[in-house]
Motif scaffolding. Structure first.
Motif, PDB file in Angstrom:
ATOM      1  N   TYR A 204       0.837  -1.202   0.000  1.00  0.00           N
ATOM      2  CA  TYR A 204       0.000   0.000   0.000  1.00  0.00           C
ATOM      3  C   TYR A 204       0.873   1.254   0.000  1.00  0.00           C
ATOM      4  N   LEU A 205       1.863   1.312   0.871  1.00  0.00           N
ATOM      5  CA  LEU A 205       2.751   2.474   0.934  1.00  0.00           C
ATOM      6  C   LEU A 205       3.440   2.710  -0.411  1.00  0.00           C
ATOM      7  N   ILE A 206       3.923   1.639  -0.996  1.00  0.00           N
ATOM      8  CA  ILE A 206       4.683   1.754  -2.243  1.00  0.00           C
ATOM      9  C   ILE A 206       3.799   2.218  -3.400  1.00  0.00           C
ATOM     10  N   PHE A 207       2.698   1.521  -3.618  1.00  0.00           N
ATOM     11  CA  PHE A 207       1.877   1.831  -4.792  1.00  0.00           C
ATOM     12  C   PHE A 207       1.095   3.131  -4.637  1.00  0.00           C
ATOM     13  N   ARG A 208       0.671   3.467  -3.421  1.00  0.00           N
ATOM     14  CA  ARG A 208      -0.026   4.731  -3.235  1.00  0.00           C
ATOM     15  C   ARG A 208       0.915   5.900  -3.491  1.00  0.00           C
ATOM     16  N   CYS A 209       2.162   5.761  -3.043  1.00  0.00           N
ATOM     17  CA  CYS A 209       3.139   6.819  -3.279  1.00  0.00           C
ATOM     18  C   CYS A 209       3.449   6.957  -4.766  1.00  0.00           C
ATOM     19  N   ALA A 219      13.356   5.936   0.466  1.00  0.00           N
ATOM     20  CA  ALA A 219      13.271   6.881   1.586  1.00  0.00           C
ATOM     21  C   ALA A 219      12.087   7.827   1.426  1.00  0.00           C
ATOM     22  N   GLN A 220      11.798   8.237   0.184  1.00  0.00           N
ATOM     23  CA  GLN A 220      10.665   9.126  -0.050  1.00  0.00           C
ATOM     24  C   GLN A 220       9.343   8.394   0.135  1.00  0.00           C
ATOM     25  N   ILE A 221       9.281   7.137  -0.262  1.00  0.00           N
ATOM     26  CA  ILE A 221       8.075   6.334  -0.058  1.00  0.00           C
ATOM     27  C   ILE A 221       7.808   6.157   1.431  1.00  0.00           C
ATOM     28  N   ALA A 222       8.876   5.979   2.210  1.00  0.00           N
ATOM     29  CA  ALA A 222       8.760   5.752   3.656  1.00  0.00           C
ATOM     30  C   ALA A 222       8.829   7.048   4.456  1.00  0.00           C
ATOM     31  N   TYR A 223       8.584   8.165   3.824  1.00  0.00           N
ATOM     32  CA  TYR A 223       8.707   9.487   4.429  1.00  0.00           C
ATOM     33  C   TYR A 223       8.059   9.558   5.810  1.00  0.00           C
ATOM     34  N   LEU A 224       8.872   9.879   6.817  1.00  0.00           N
ATOM     35  CA  LEU A 224       8.461  10.040   8.208  1.00  0.00           C
ATOM     36  C   LEU A 224       7.837   8.785   8.815  1.00  0.00           C
ATOM     37  N   ARG A 225       8.151   7.632   8.257  1.00  0.00           N
ATOM     38  CA  ARG A 225       7.721   6.364   8.850  1.00  0.00           C
ATOM     39  C   ARG A 225       8.967   5.636   9.353  1.00  0.00           C
ATOM     40  N   LYS A 226       9.182   5.733  10.617  1.00  0.00           N
ATOM     41  CA  LYS A 226      10.404   5.252  11.245  1.00  0.00           C
ATOM     42  C   LYS A 226      10.629   3.763  10.985  1.00  0.00           C
ATOM     43  N   GLY A 227      11.859   3.438  10.542  1.00  0.00           N
ATOM     44  CA  GLY A 227      12.254   2.049  10.362  1.00  0.00           C
ATOM     45  C   GLY A 227      11.702   1.365   9.133  1.00  0.00           C
ATOM     46  N   ALA A 229      12.222   2.429   5.691  1.00  0.00           N
ATOM     47  CA  ALA A 229      12.924   2.646   4.419  1.00  0.00           C
ATOM     48  C   ALA A 229      13.598   1.379   3.904  1.00  0.00           C
ATOM     49  N   ALA A 230      14.266   0.649   4.782  1.00  0.00           N
ATOM     50  CA  ALA A 230      14.965  -0.570   4.358  1.00  0.00           C
ATOM     51  C   ALA A 230      13.969  -1.624   3.868  1.00  0.00           C
ATOM     52  N   LYS A 231      12.835  -1.738   4.537  1.00  0.00           N
ATOM     53  CA  LYS A 231      11.811  -2.706   4.133  1.00  0.00           C
ATOM     54  C   LYS A 231      11.206  -2.314   2.781  1.00  0.00           C
ATOM     55  N   VAL A 232      10.998  -1.027   2.596  1.00  0.00           N
ATOM     56  CA  VAL A 232      10.456  -0.546   1.323  1.00  0.00           C
ATOM     57  C   VAL A 232      11.445  -0.817   0.188  1.00  0.00           C
ATOM     58  N   GLN A 233      12.716  -0.541   0.427  1.00  0.00           N
ATOM     59  CA  GLN A 233      13.747  -0.782  -0.587  1.00  0.00           C
ATOM     60  C   GLN A 233      13.770  -2.251  -1.008  1.00  0.00           C
ATOM     61  N   GLN A 234      13.756  -3.129  -0.039  1.00  0.00           N
ATOM     62  CA  GLN A 234      13.800  -4.569  -0.329  1.00  0.00           C
ATOM     63  C   GLN A 234      12.566  -5.010  -1.110  1.00  0.00           C
ATOM     64  N   ARG A 235      11.394  -4.542  -0.684  1.00  0.00           N
ATOM     65  CA  ARG A 235      10.162  -4.933  -1.364  1.00  0.00           C
ATOM     66  C   ARG A 235      10.100  -4.361  -2.782  1.00  0.00           C
ATOM     67  N   CYS A 236      10.574  -3.141  -2.971  1.00  0.00           N
ATOM     68  CA  CYS A 236      10.581  -2.543  -4.308  1.00  0.00           C
ATOM     69  C   CYS A 236      11.450  -3.345  -5.275  1.00  0.00           C
ATOM     70  N   LEU A 237      12.568  -3.839  -4.787  1.00  0.00           N
ATOM     71  CA  LEU A 237      13.437  -4.652  -5.642  1.00  0.00           C
ATOM     72  C   LEU A 237      12.756  -5.962  -6.032  1.00  0.00           C
ATOM     73  N   LEU A 284       5.277  19.310  -3.538  1.00  0.00           N
ATOM     74  CA  LEU A 284       6.600  19.714  -3.049  1.00  0.00           C
ATOM     75  C   LEU A 284       6.737  19.662  -1.536  1.00  0.00           C
ATOM     76  N   ILE A 285       5.912  18.866  -0.875  1.00  0.00           N
ATOM     77  CA  ILE A 285       5.978  18.793   0.584  1.00  0.00           C
ATOM     78  C   ILE A 285       7.310  18.206   1.051  1.00  0.00           C
ATOM     79  N   GLN A 286       7.907  17.325   0.244  1.00  0.00           N
ATOM     80  CA  GLN A 286       9.258  16.835   0.547  1.00  0.00           C
ATOM     81  C   GLN A 286      10.238  17.781  -0.165  1.00  0.00           C
ATOM     82  N   ARG A 287      10.830  18.682   0.594  1.00  0.00           N
ATOM     83  CA  ARG A 287      11.594  19.794   0.008  1.00  0.00           C
ATOM     84  C   ARG A 287      12.824  19.329  -0.769  1.00  0.00           C
TER      85      ARG A 287
END
Length: 375
Positions: A204-209, A219-227, A229-237, A284-287
């Motif tokens: 959901y996080l990946i495809f909605r973003c 890192a942008q997909i996981a914006y302000l979601r602690k811990g 980013a690494a899980k998102v990176q692995q799943r995206c691959l 542009l919320i992520q500057r």
């Protein structure tokens, strides 16, 4: 690895954001629901130098937008209020993906306000008996000191905690004040309220973003979601290996994007159309992302001491086509019914050629703010 030019990347982002897609949105509550569906959230903010951020973002996507459209969408339960990276309106169809955070907090997770079981029971009992209520409806003499947030009534703290835990929802706002009710009385009866698995939530996080932003790093997909980013990176691959996503190189930065990205790049964008955007606009919320993709260095300065501001208190970005061409310091003086222009800056000499179009856009922005603009 796909290689995209900077312009292709900007086209992908702008078209994913639906900045120029008003004709496809319909009107009224339907338009609000479609914008939320596309953006995944619209941030709520209290600053009212000009129209508040949520109304501004809806208007930026649909120039005929009216406040009543959002009220109707909430009334028809097409949208709900909760926390994204900040307080936000979200599409009701995504309700179940708010549950992981709610369960975490209900289980004792850290929040601004500590759990107070006795006060929580009192608040729930009163709302259950009397119906929807605002914080001011609770007459309490006792006050609790909470560092960083000032004095808050215990009932208000309980309301906010119960809202974040999912026991309460915001049924509506009266004069921007939250009106709380039991979740069971606000939530549509046919909504899916099953807790998503960890894998479902990650997808959901990946495809909605990527639906909303076109391209993004982990890192942008996981914006302000602690811990996360690494899980998102692995799943995206993994999703890349399965053919659902692709990797793209833009300006020496690697991004993820959906496999079906090409249609969005080729979609028409009016080159001369001007948009006066909110500082809290999804685009542009992520500057840092805005700087990387659009080469636009933007910071909101309302939190910066006045002597240190480079531009002004609440400066608005100006978008033309796929480029940010400037910024304007404007304020809606509602007593005098005028849009005050305190400063206008263009990013380049070339951008100044769009001055007439910017003035025309400011006139429309003034109409949206229900004031007049005198160039």
């Amino acid at each position: 690895m796909i290689k995209l030019s900077a312009e292709q990347a900007r086209r992908l982002v702008v078209n994913s954001q639906g900045v120029y897609a008003a004709a496809k949105l319909g009107t009224g509550a339907t338009a609000v629901a479609e914008i939320l569906k596309r953006l995944s959230y619209v941030q709520i903010d209290t600053i009212s130098v000009v129209e508040r951020a949520h109304h501004h973002v809806f208007w930026s996507r649909h120039p005929k937008y009216q406040h009543s459209w959002l009220d109707k969408a909430l009334e028809e339960k097409l949208a709900f209020e909760y926390w994204s990276h900040a307080a936000a309106y979200l599409p009701m169809r995504d309700y179940r993906y708010s549950l992981p955070k709610k369960r975490e907090l209900a289980g004792g997770g850290k929040h601004w306000f500590d759990k107070d079981p006795q006060q929580a029971k009192y608040v729930l009992d009163v709302i259950r008996e009397r119906g929807p209520m605002m914080a001011r409806d609770f007459k309490q003499a006792r006050s609790i000191k909470n560092p960083g947030w000032g004095d808050r009534k215990p009932a208000k703290q309980a309301l906010e905690r119960l809202f974040m835990e999912g026991e309460l929802m915001i049924a509506r706002r009266d004069n921007f004040q939250k009106v709380f009710d039991l979740t069971e009385r606000v939530l549509p009866s046919d909504i899916d309220n099953s807790l998503p698995s960890n894998g479902e939530f990650l997808d959901y996080l990946i495809f909605r973003c990527l639906d909303a932003q076109g391209i993004a790093t982990a890192a942008q997909i996981a914006y302000l979601r602690k811990g996360m980013a690494a899980k998102v990176q692995q799943r995206c691959l993994v999703l890349c290996a399965q053919g659902h996503l692709k990797e793209a190189r833009v300006n020496n930065q690697t991004y993820f994007l959906k496999a079906s990205f090409e249609a969005l790049i080729s979609q028409r964008i009016p080159k001369t159309s001007i948009k006066i955007l909110s500082p809290f606009d999804n685009l542009l919320i992520q500057r840092q992302r805005a700087s990387d993709i659009f080469d636009f260095d933007y910071q909101i300065e309302c939190y910066v001491p006045a002597p240190k501001r480079q531009y002004g208190y609440f400066v608005l970005p100006i978008l033309q086509g796929t480029r940010f061409i400037g910024r304007v310091d404007a304020r809606a003086d509602r007593k005098r019914k005028v849009l005050e222009l305190n400063g206008l800056w263009f990013e380049s000499d070339r951008a100044k050629s769009a001055k007439d179009e910017v003035v025309n856009a400011l006139e429309k922005f003034a109409d949206f703010n229900q004031v007049e603009f005198q160039a």
